[in-house]
Design a protein around this motif. Structure first.
Motif, PDB file in Angstrom:
ATOM      1  N   VAL A  17      -3.280   2.314  12.037  1.00  0.00           N
ATOM      2  CA  VAL A  17      -2.346   1.195  11.898  1.00  0.00           C
ATOM      3  C   VAL A  17      -1.947   1.018  10.440  1.00  0.00           C
ATOM      4  O   VAL A  17      -0.766   0.844  10.118  1.00  0.00           O
ATOM      5  N   ARG A  18      -2.913   1.083   9.550  1.00  0.00           N
ATOM      6  CA  ARG A  18      -2.627   0.876   8.123  1.00  0.00           C
ATOM      7  C   ARG A  18      -1.773   2.000   7.544  1.00  0.00           C
ATOM      8  O   ARG A  18      -0.837   1.757   6.791  1.00  0.00           O
ATOM      9  N   ASN A  22       2.164   1.824   6.154  1.00  0.00           N
ATOM     10  CA  ASN A  22       2.572   2.299   4.831  1.00  0.00           C
ATOM     11  C   ASN A  22       3.629   3.380   4.904  1.00  0.00           C
ATOM     12  O   ASN A  22       4.490   3.472   4.037  1.00  0.00           O
ATOM     13  N   VAL A  23       3.602   4.191   5.930  1.00  0.00           N
ATOM     14  CA  VAL A  23       4.598   5.256   6.065  1.00  0.00           C
ATOM     15  C   VAL A  23       5.929   4.696   6.539  1.00  0.00           C
ATOM     16  O   VAL A  23       6.987   4.992   5.973  1.00  0.00           O
ATOM     17  N   GLY A  32       5.197  -0.784  -3.259  1.00  0.00           N
ATOM     18  CA  GLY A  32       4.760  -1.695  -2.209  1.00  0.00           C
ATOM     19  C   GLY A  32       5.745  -2.826  -2.027  1.00  0.00           C
ATOM     20  O   GLY A  32       6.812  -2.852  -2.636  1.00  0.00           O
ATOM     21  N   LEU A  33       5.371  -3.762  -1.187  1.00  0.00           N
ATOM     22  CA  LEU A  33       6.194  -4.946  -0.984  1.00  0.00           C
ATOM     23  C   LEU A  33       5.927  -5.912  -2.121  1.00  0.00           C
ATOM     24  O   LEU A  33       4.794  -6.293  -2.359  1.00  0.00           O
ATOM     25  N   ALA A  34       6.949  -6.319  -2.818  1.00  0.00           N
ATOM     26  CA  ALA A  34       6.783  -7.121  -4.035  1.00  0.00           C
ATOM     27  C   ALA A  34       6.788  -8.612  -3.724  1.00  0.00           C
ATOM     28  O   ALA A  34       7.773  -9.304  -3.922  1.00  0.00           O
ATOM     29  N   PHE A  35       5.660  -9.114  -3.199  1.00  0.00           N
ATOM     30  CA  PHE A  35       5.530 -10.552  -2.980  1.00  0.00           C
ATOM     31  C   PHE A  35       5.211 -11.250  -4.295  1.00  0.00           C
ATOM     32  O   PHE A  35       5.502 -12.407  -4.490  1.00  0.00           O
ATOM     33  N   ALA A  90      -6.221   5.457   0.142  1.00  0.00           N
ATOM     34  CA  ALA A  90      -7.573   4.998  -0.219  1.00  0.00           C
ATOM     35  C   ALA A  90      -7.770   3.536   0.168  1.00  0.00           C
ATOM     36  O   ALA A  90      -8.820   3.160   0.704  1.00  0.00           O
ATOM     37  N   LEU A  91      -6.767   2.706  -0.063  1.00  0.00           N
ATOM     38  CA  LEU A  91      -6.869   1.300   0.315  1.00  0.00           C
ATOM     39  C   LEU A  91      -6.849   1.120   1.829  1.00  0.00           C
ATOM     40  O   LEU A  91      -7.496   0.211   2.362  1.00  0.00           O
ATOM     41  N   SER A  92      -6.156   2.001   2.531  1.00  0.00           N
ATOM     42  CA  SER A  92      -6.168   1.961   3.993  1.00  0.00           C
ATOM     43  C   SER A  92      -7.555   2.291   4.529  1.00  0.00           C
ATOM     44  O   SER A  92      -8.021   1.678   5.492  1.00  0.00           O
TER      45      SER A  92
END
Length: 122
Positions: A17-18, A22-23, A32-35, A90-92
């Motif tokens: 899922v992760r 990301n893909v 990434g998404l810039a929140f 790695a974070l996934s």
């Protein structure tokens, strides 16, 4: 679905899922998404660590946040270069391992069913 087999399946599903997110949604080679803009800071500090400059940001000692996340990200960058894809994978993996850990903690503190529900939600 209990035991080691269930935990391995949960890890594989959570990782899938992760990585899929990301893909498809974010893109592997985009930052990434810039929140917020914290990612720029963490990225720069991690790259400084990987480059041998130490825990610095813009040439100054980095004291804004704890060193654990930049150190982890710096280790990924040291192994794979300045790659957002490697960092996201790695974070996934860390996120998927967190799901497994939540199951184990939930089972120990509450009940087996509670652990699986909490790990599935995570």
């Amino acid at each position: 679905m209990t035991g080691t087999r269930g935990l391995v399946l949960l890890f594989a599903f959570a990782l899938g899922v992760r990585v899929l997110f990301n893909v498809v949604v974010v893109g592997l080679e985009t930052p990434g998404l810039a929140f917020n803009e914290d990612w720029r800071e963490y990225d720069a500090v991690a790259w400084a660590l990987a480059s041998g400059e130490g825990l610095t940001w813009r040439g100054q000692p980095y004291t804004c946040h704890g060193p654990a996340f930049p150190a982890f990200l710096g280790a990924v960058y040291a192994l794979f270069g300045h790659s957002y894809a490697a960092a996201k994978i790695a974070l996934s993996v860390l996120g998927a391992l967190t799901c497994v850990l939540i199951v184990l903690i939930g089972q120990r503190v509450f009940a087996e069913r509670v652990g699986w529900i909490a790990g599935g939600i995570a």
